[in-house]
Design a protein around this motif. Structure first.
Motif, PDB file in Angstrom:
ATOM      1  N   PRO A  32     -11.792  -1.617  -7.003  1.00 34.55           N
ATOM      2  CA  PRO A  32     -11.801  -2.813  -6.892  1.00 34.55           C
ATOM      3  C   PRO A  32     -10.407  -3.597  -6.522  1.00 34.55           C
ATOM      4  CG  PRO A  32     -11.793  -2.550  -9.210  1.00 34.55           C
ATOM      5  CD  PRO A  32     -11.712  -1.329  -8.416  1.00 34.55           C
ATOM      6  N   ILE A  33      -9.364  -2.784  -6.391  1.00 38.20           N
ATOM      7  CA  ILE A  33      -8.105  -3.317  -6.245  1.00 38.20           C
ATOM      8  C   ILE A  33      -7.380  -2.980  -4.912  1.00 38.20           C
ATOM      9  CG2 ILE A  33      -5.818  -3.566  -7.371  1.00 38.20           C
ATOM     10  CD1 ILE A  33      -6.920  -2.709 -10.009  1.00 38.20           C
ATOM     11  N   LEU A  34      -7.456  -1.797  -4.572  1.00 37.74           N
ATOM     12  CA  LEU A  34      -6.754  -1.467  -3.463  1.00 37.74           C
ATOM     13  C   LEU A  34      -6.967  -2.092  -2.052  1.00 37.74           C
ATOM     14  CD1 LEU A  34      -5.539   2.385  -3.488  1.00 37.74           C
ATOM     15  CD2 LEU A  34      -4.168   0.380  -4.150  1.00 37.74           C
ATOM     16  N   PRO A  35      -8.487  -2.262  -1.835  1.00 33.49           N
ATOM     17  CA  PRO A  35      -8.834  -2.699  -0.721  1.00 33.49           C
ATOM     18  C   PRO A  35      -8.117  -3.946  -0.056  1.00 33.49           C
ATOM     19  CG  PRO A  35     -10.719  -1.755  -1.438  1.00 33.49           C
ATOM     20  CD  PRO A  35      -9.592  -1.602  -2.406  1.00 33.49           C
ATOM     21  N   LEU A  41      -1.292  -6.147   2.981  1.00 29.59           N
ATOM     22  CA  LEU A  41      -0.025  -5.569   3.447  1.00 29.59           C
ATOM     23  C   LEU A  41      -0.279  -5.115   4.881  1.00 29.59           C
ATOM     24  CD1 LEU A  41       0.916  -3.073   0.600  1.00 29.59           C
ATOM     25  CD2 LEU A  41       1.949  -5.123   1.021  1.00 29.59           C
ATOM     26  N   GLY A  42      -1.436  -5.540   5.568  1.00 27.81           N
ATOM     27  CA  GLY A  42      -1.642  -5.426   6.970  1.00 27.81           C
ATOM     28  C   GLY A  42      -2.390  -4.209   7.149  1.00 27.81           C
ATOM     29  N   ALA A  43      -3.003  -3.451   6.459  1.00 22.47           N
ATOM     30  CA  ALA A  43      -3.796  -2.358   6.617  1.00 22.47           C
ATOM     31  C   ALA A  43      -5.269  -2.755   7.354  1.00 22.47           C
ATOM     32  CB  ALA A  43      -4.053  -1.431   5.485  1.00 22.47           C
ATOM     33  N   SER A  44      -5.599  -1.989   8.423  1.00 19.45           N
ATOM     34  CA  SER A  44      -6.875  -2.020   8.988  1.00 19.45           C
ATOM     35  C   SER A  44      -7.987  -1.430   8.090  1.00 19.45           C
ATOM     36  CB  SER A  44      -6.912  -1.685  10.417  1.00 19.45           C
ATOM     37  OG  SER A  44      -6.707  -0.248  10.311  1.00 19.45           O
ATOM     38  N   GLN A  45      -9.285  -1.557   8.524  1.00 16.24           N
ATOM     39  CA  GLN A  45     -10.420  -1.216   7.739  1.00 16.24           C
ATOM     40  C   GLN A  45     -10.133   0.470   7.918  1.00 16.24           C
ATOM     41  OE1 GLN A  45     -13.008  -2.524   5.740  1.00 16.24           O
ATOM     42  NE2 GLN A  45     -12.873  -0.361   5.488  1.00 16.24           N
ATOM     43  N   THR A  46      -9.843   0.689   9.036  1.00 18.86           N
ATOM     44  CA  THR A  46      -9.569   2.269   9.126  1.00 18.86           C
ATOM     45  C   THR A  46      -8.371   2.828   8.326  1.00 18.86           C
ATOM     46  OG1 THR A  46     -10.370   2.423  11.456  1.00 18.86           O
ATOM     47  CG2 THR A  46      -9.035   4.006  10.882  1.00 18.86           C
ATOM     48  N   GLY A  47      -7.566   2.081   8.285  1.00 20.57           N
ATOM     49  CA  GLY A  47      -6.157   2.311   7.439  1.00 20.57           C
ATOM     50  C   GLY A  47      -6.757   2.548   5.856  1.00 20.57           C
ATOM     51  N   TRP A 100       2.741   2.296   3.390  1.00 18.22           N
ATOM     52  CA  TRP A 100       3.095   3.808   3.518  1.00 18.22           C
ATOM     53  C   TRP A 100       3.247   4.385   1.985  1.00 18.22           C
ATOM     54  CZ3 TRP A 100       7.240   5.844   1.182  1.00 18.22           C
ATOM     55  CH2 TRP A 100       8.416   4.737   1.175  1.00 18.22           C
ATOM     56  N   MET A 101       3.678   3.207   1.011  1.00 16.19           N
ATOM     57  CA  MET A 101       3.690   3.676  -0.277  1.00 16.19           C
ATOM     58  C   MET A 101       2.352   3.623  -1.103  1.00 16.19           C
ATOM     59  SD  MET A 101       6.940   0.936  -1.045  1.00 16.19           S
ATOM     60  CE  MET A 101       7.335   1.538  -2.818  1.00 16.19           C
ATOM     61  N   LEU A 102       1.453   3.020  -0.577  1.00 18.34           N
ATOM     62  CA  LEU A 102       0.125   3.208  -1.324  1.00 18.34           C
ATOM     63  C   LEU A 102      -0.393   4.532  -0.868  1.00 18.34           C
ATOM     64  CD1 LEU A 102      -1.581  -0.268  -0.421  1.00 18.34           C
ATOM     65  CD2 LEU A 102      -0.612   0.451  -2.657  1.00 18.34           C
ATOM     66  N   ILE A 103      -0.311   5.037   0.222  1.00 21.62           N
ATOM     67  CA  ILE A 103      -0.752   6.269   0.951  1.00 21.62           C
ATOM     68  C   ILE A 103      -0.128   7.425   0.066  1.00 21.62           C
ATOM     69  CG2 ILE A 103      -0.470   8.042   2.784  1.00 21.62           C
ATOM     70  CD1 ILE A 103      -2.700   6.107   3.224  1.00 21.62           C
TER      71      ILE A 103
END
Length: 401
Positions: A32-35, A41-47, A100-103
């Motif tokens: 429930p937190i990361l999306p 942080l600028g990530a797309s839905q695909t990201g 990238w840190m989340l990845i």
């Protein structure tokens, strides 16, 4: 070698159960937190999809490596490596300021799971004889379901209470406490190492192991088929709110957790292949049923049945794989359970894609029916192998008499 006592067996079961529980708790904690945070942080839905998928990808790649390593150097040291990786992942999540840190954190979480699961399950296979493995591994797997059940709700609640960092800092503290437990309880356990273990390719030439690996793929794909498809169906048909949908998704997980220890014990009595066949048959029925109910009560009942059926499919697979490795004459439990983890992660990757594509193409009911038919077809594929096993067992019994 140290004597294996019931006290040592129970200590190992406690450590492995808690390790699996904590791994899956933190796995679900981020849901429930990361999306929202990744989007900020600028990530797309695909990201965001790639972010969640990086766990399974890392698990898929790392599992065979660390499974073989645990056979080579023993189980205790990799168990501590897995814990350090999990603690590092949670801290990296807490202080991530770039996508990238989340990845990296999510992939490191998958890496830690690969180490913990293969080494932990191998410890149980080392310490428990064949006739007791089903019960022991069923109890350990109940920790998996409990972690999945509690993780998302705990993560959401702590996020609301103290912001983004609090859930991850809390998880890091749990990881440190778990580390102390592993050091204390595993220090006197006997180590089994093998200088010449079977490679994963060698084991994969075993037909029985291939069949069980296919069962694991189906068993892990079933819940991931539901995740991208059933919520929209519940919203459209019942006008269900997200909170209520979350409660419904907790039902199969809870029934899985409660049923798994009993299923493990039952599978030890009736035989693992027979238990798997029954599980596949029940999955083939219960999955299509979950798309049919016209009332919430019937929907909940269908999800209870589905959770039990998932336990019947997955719980017997672990002791069955251990027996296959043992019967090979060269037990390499690390690489054996690496194959389990690899199959499981492949199912996690395959399930959402298959469920989404089929639902778009033919609708929810027919897509669930199609996946159920795959389970039924696989059960029919396994039947000849089961009959050969039964004939061999009966002939062996007759010879003994």
């Amino acid at each position: 070698m140290n004597t294996i006592t019931p006290k040592k067996q129970k200590a190992a079961l406690l450590v492995v159960g808690i390790a699996i529980f904590l791994d899956m708790l933190i796995y679900g904690l981020v849901v429930p937190i990361l999306p929202k945070y990744a989007s900020a942080l600028g990530a797309s839905q695909t990201g965001i999809g790639l972010l969640f998928g990086s766990y399974a990808i890392a698990l898929f790649i790392a599992t065979p490596i660390f499974g073989a390593l645990s056979d080579r150097i023993g189980r205790r040291t990799p168990m501590l490596w897995g814990l350090l990786g999990l603690a590092a992942a949670t801290l990296l999540f807490a202080f991530a300021e770039e996508y990238w840190m989340l990845i990296t954190a999510r992939a490191l979480q998958g890496l830690a799971a690969a180490i913990t699961w293969t080494s932990g399950l191998a410890i149980l296979a080392d310490l428990y004889p064949s006739e007791e493995r089903g019960k022991a591994m069923g109890l350990a797997l109940s920790g998996q379901a409990a972690g999945i059940l509690l993780g998302p709700s705990l993560g959401g609640w702590m996020y609301q209470l103290g912001g983004y960092k609090l859930p991850f800092l809390f998880a890091a503290v749990l990881a440190i406490a778990d580390g102390l437990l592993r050091i204390f309880l595993l220090r006197d356990l006997p180590e089994r190492t093998s200088g010449t273990f079977l490679s994963s390719f060698g084991l994969l030439r075993n037909r029985s192991l291939l069949l069980i690996s296919g069962v694991v793929i189906i068993g892990s794909a079933i819940p991931s088929v539901l995740e991208p498809t059933l919520p929209l169906h519940l919203q459209e048909k019942f006008n269900a709110e997200p909170g209520f949908i979350g409660m419904l998704f907790a039902i199969p997980t809870l029934s899985y957790a409660l049923a798994t220890p009993w299923i493990g014990k039952l599978s030890s009595k009736i035989g693992y292949k027979k238990a798997v066949l029954i599980g596949l048959a029940v999955v083939a029925i219960s999955l299509p049923l979950s798309a049919l109910p016209d009332s919430m009560w019937m929907q909940a009942a269908s999800l209870v049945l589905l959770g039990i059926s998932m336990g019947m499919v997955l719980a017997p697979c672990l002791p069955a794989l251990a027996d296959i490795s043992e019967q090979s004459g060269l037990p390499s439990y690390g690489i054996t359970f690496a194959i389990y983890n690899t199959a499981y992660s492949f199912g996690m990757i395959l399930g959402p894609v298959t469920g989404s594509v089929l639902t778009d193409a033919i609708g929810l009911k027919l897509s669930y029916l199609s996946v159920g038919c795959v389970a039924l077809l696989y059960m029919l594929i396994m039947l000849p192998s089961f009959r050969r096993t039964e004939v061999t067992r009966l002939n062996s019994n007759a010879h003994d008499r």
